[in-house]
Design a protein around this motif. Structure first.
Motif, PDB file in Angstrom:
ATOM      1  N   GLU A  25      -0.721   0.164  13.468  1.00  0.00           N
ATOM      2  CA  GLU A  25      -1.494  -0.536  12.451  1.00  0.00           C
ATOM      3  C   GLU A  25      -0.821  -0.257  11.109  1.00  0.00           C
ATOM      4  OE1 GLU A  25      -4.122  -2.474  13.005  1.00  0.00           O
ATOM      5  OE2 GLU A  25      -4.066  -2.110  15.169  1.00  0.00           O
ATOM      6  N   LEU A  74      -0.090  -0.868   6.920  1.00  0.00           N
ATOM      7  CA  LEU A  74      -0.431  -1.337   5.584  1.00  0.00           C
ATOM      8  C   LEU A  74       0.877  -1.613   4.860  1.00  0.00           C
ATOM      9  CD1 LEU A  74      -2.460  -1.949   3.326  1.00  0.00           C
ATOM     10  CD2 LEU A  74      -2.325   0.472   2.676  1.00  0.00           C
ATOM     11  N   GLU A  78       2.217  -9.554   1.058  1.00  0.00           N
ATOM     12  CA  GLU A  78       1.314 -10.402   1.843  1.00  0.00           C
ATOM     13  C   GLU A  78       2.096 -11.274   2.816  1.00  0.00           C
ATOM     14  OE1 GLU A  78      -0.834 -12.424  -1.175  1.00  0.00           O
ATOM     15  OE2 GLU A  78      -2.033 -10.661  -1.724  1.00  0.00           O
ATOM     16  N   ALA A 124       3.005  -9.139   5.714  1.00  0.00           N
ATOM     17  CA  ALA A 124       1.824  -8.834   6.515  1.00  0.00           C
ATOM     18  C   ALA A 124       1.370 -10.025   7.343  1.00  0.00           C
ATOM     19  CB  ALA A 124       0.692  -8.351   5.610  1.00  0.00           C
ATOM     20  N   ARG A 125       1.438 -11.230   6.761  1.00  0.00           N
ATOM     21  CA  ARG A 125       1.024 -12.436   7.509  1.00  0.00           C
ATOM     22  C   ARG A 125       1.862 -12.624   8.759  1.00  0.00           C
ATOM     23  NH1 ARG A 125       0.542 -14.803   2.403  1.00  0.00           N
ATOM     24  NH2 ARG A 125       2.594 -15.760   2.623  1.00  0.00           N
ATOM     25  N   ASP A 129       0.423  -9.962  11.326  1.00  0.00           N
ATOM     26  CA  ASP A 129      -1.027  -9.760  11.413  1.00  0.00           C
ATOM     27  C   ASP A 129      -1.400  -8.348  10.980  1.00  0.00           C
ATOM     28  OD1 ASP A 129      -3.658 -10.441  11.861  1.00  0.00           O
ATOM     29  OD2 ASP A 129      -3.618  -9.860  13.978  1.00  0.00           O
ATOM     30  N   ARG A 159      -2.277  -5.637   7.324  1.00  0.00           N
ATOM     31  CA  ARG A 159      -2.876  -5.632   5.997  1.00  0.00           C
ATOM     32  C   ARG A 159      -1.798  -5.476   4.939  1.00  0.00           C
ATOM     33  NH1 ARG A 159      -6.924  -1.849   4.151  1.00  0.00           N
ATOM     34  NH2 ARG A 159      -5.924  -0.180   5.344  1.00  0.00           N
ATOM     35  N   ALA A 201      -1.141  -4.738   0.486  1.00  0.00           N
ATOM     36  CA  ALA A 201      -1.718  -4.284  -0.770  1.00  0.00           C
ATOM     37  C   ALA A 201      -0.637  -4.204  -1.833  1.00  0.00           C
ATOM     38  CB  ALA A 201      -2.373  -2.910  -0.602  1.00  0.00           C
ATOM     39  N   CYS A 247     -10.585   4.033   6.378  1.00  0.00           N
ATOM     40  CA  CYS A 247     -10.764   2.987   7.395  1.00  0.00           C
ATOM     41  C   CYS A 247     -10.524   3.497   8.811  1.00  0.00           C
ATOM     42  CB  CYS A 247      -9.814   1.821   7.108  1.00  0.00           C
ATOM     43  SG  CYS A 247     -10.209   0.876   5.621  1.00  0.00           S
TER      44      CYS A 247
END
Length: 276
Positions: free
Chosen positions: A31, A33, A43, A46-47, A50, A52, A54, A74
């Protein structure tokens, strides 16, 4: 280490090595970030996987701490901290302004320090984790015209090696990634005067072409799995590192000759890729 379900932060994730690390981590089940000072670039990375994203300016210690705290809030933990964000200046050292010196120190050194200061205590508390600092072959060898960059990457290597000797007792691994020229935007940025970064970095490492960022990302994850201290890629860069350790005086003379060749090439507009 296996990466499935691991919580990771990558700085400088908008392009180059950072984006490649995000892709490799996501493919391995982590996972991620994805952070960058360019929020839109983060972004976009990240897209594609899939994940996140920042906005993160690594020169802002509170913001780096906030990113770590966000992941921990989280997910309950942070397993992997990739301190990857960096810049480079290339050209004669006397042309550098104090603002440029400060910028490269703030991003390349303090940015890594901020990542370590935020992530390492958390990893100690949870009983494990891994810190990966993107350095460079410039942190293992030295040649002029990228003096400020060399300085910062030597600092990153030193920090990584020293911290590793402490962190082992806490179950925390530390890796310094030291590639030669990698196909990233940094090859074509930060030029001062007639400096031609792509030709310089390829020539300094004796490389016909830059190393693929995705391949380096895979190499990096394997090095984390094996808990290696330093990763040097490609093979030609590893050979240069070994040569510098065995014959530092000769390596220094070759570096002086290489810088002279680069300056001559800048003056004629025909900078070559001589190794040295």
């Amino acid at each position: 280490m296996t990466f499935a379900g691991k919580q990771a932060i990558v700085t400088g994730a908008g392009s180059g090595i950072g984006a490649a690390l995000c892709r490799a981590l996501a493919a391995a089940g982590a996972e991620v970030l994805c952070t960058d000072v360019d929020a839109a670039a983060a972004e976009a990375t990240a897209r594609g996987i899939d994940a996140r994203a920042a906005h993160l300016d690594v020169t802002d210690a509170a913001a780096v701490q906030g990113a770590v705290d966000d992941v921990v809030a989280c997910a309950g933990r942070l397993d992997l901290m990739f301190n990857n964000a960096g810049i480079s200046w290339g050209g004669d050292t006397e042309l550098l302004t104090l603002d440029q010196w400060n910028a490269i120190i703030d991003i390349n050194i303090r940015g890594v320090v901020h990542g370590v200061a935020a992530a390492y205590p958390q990893m100690i508390r949870q009983g494990g984790g891994h810190i990966v600092n993107t350095a460079s072959m410039a942190g293992l060898t030295a040649a002029g015209l990228v003096t400020s960059y060399v300085m910062t990457k030597h600092a990153v290597v030193g920090l990584s090696q020293a911290l590793r000797s402490e962190a082992a007792a806490h179950g925390v691994g530390v890796l310094a990634v030291c590639p030669g020229a990698v196909e990233t935007p940094i090859l074509d940025k930060g030029a001062i005067g007639g400096f031609v970064g792509r030709n310089y970095y390829l020539g300094a490492r004796g490389m016909a072409k830059a190393y693929d960022a995705d391949r380096l990302a895979q190499d990096t994850l394997r090095a984390v799995e094996r808990n290696k201290a330093i990763l040097v890629r490609p093979r030609s860069a590893h050979g240069a590192w070994l040569f510098a350790r065995l014959a530092p005086g000769l390596m220094g003379r070759m570096a002086t000759r290489f810088v002279a060749q680069q300056r001559a090439g800048q003056q004629t507009g025909a900078v070559g890729a001589d190794s040295g």
